[in-house]
Design an enzyme around this catalytic site. Structure first.
Site, PDB file in Angstrom:
ATOM      1  NE  ARG A  18      -2.017  -1.189   3.539  1.00 38.95           N
ATOM      2  CZ  ARG A  18      -2.302  -0.867   4.785  1.00 38.95           C
ATOM      3  NH1 ARG A  18      -3.428  -0.265   5.081  1.00 38.95           N
ATOM      4  NH2 ARG A  18      -1.471  -1.142   5.759  1.00 38.95           N
ATOM      5  CG  ASN A  36      -3.963  -4.152   3.845  1.00 41.44           C
ATOM      6  OD1 ASN A  36      -3.491  -4.100   2.723  1.00 41.44           O
ATOM      7  ND2 ASN A  36      -3.202  -4.160   4.923  1.00 41.44           N
TER       8      ASN A  36
END
Length: 90
Positions: A18, A36
């Site tokens: 990320r 997530n």
């Protein structure tokens, strides 16, 4: 401008995936987010011109040095993102 939602599977959690998506998307001035999901995948949403979507997909494919992207599913999205790119936390 169109919006898209992506679900990325593979080794994409716990490997700075990320963070790298966020950093590289900001460099390219994309608008959207990455987060997530509870099933171990990562969701990424973006609003951009059609001509730029392949560049965003490349960012998702490249991920981070320790990530392994196995699959990317692409969906249309009705939400418009226009305030930069961010990491969302659940």
């Amino acid at each position: 401008m169109k919006s898209y939602r992506f679900i990325v599977s593979g080794r994409v959690q716990g490997v700075f995936y990320r963070k790298n998506i966020d950093k590289n998307s900001q460099k390219e001035n994309f608008n959207g987010y990455v987060k997530n999901l509870s099933d171990g995948t990562v969701e990424a949403c973006v609003t951009c011109e059609d001509k730029n979507i392949e560049n965003f997909i490349k960012i998702l494919e490249n991920g981070s040095p320790n990530s392994i992207v196995e699959n990317i599913d692409k969906f249309n999205c009705n939400e418009i993102f226009n305030s930069g790119f961010e990491i969302k936390y659940n």
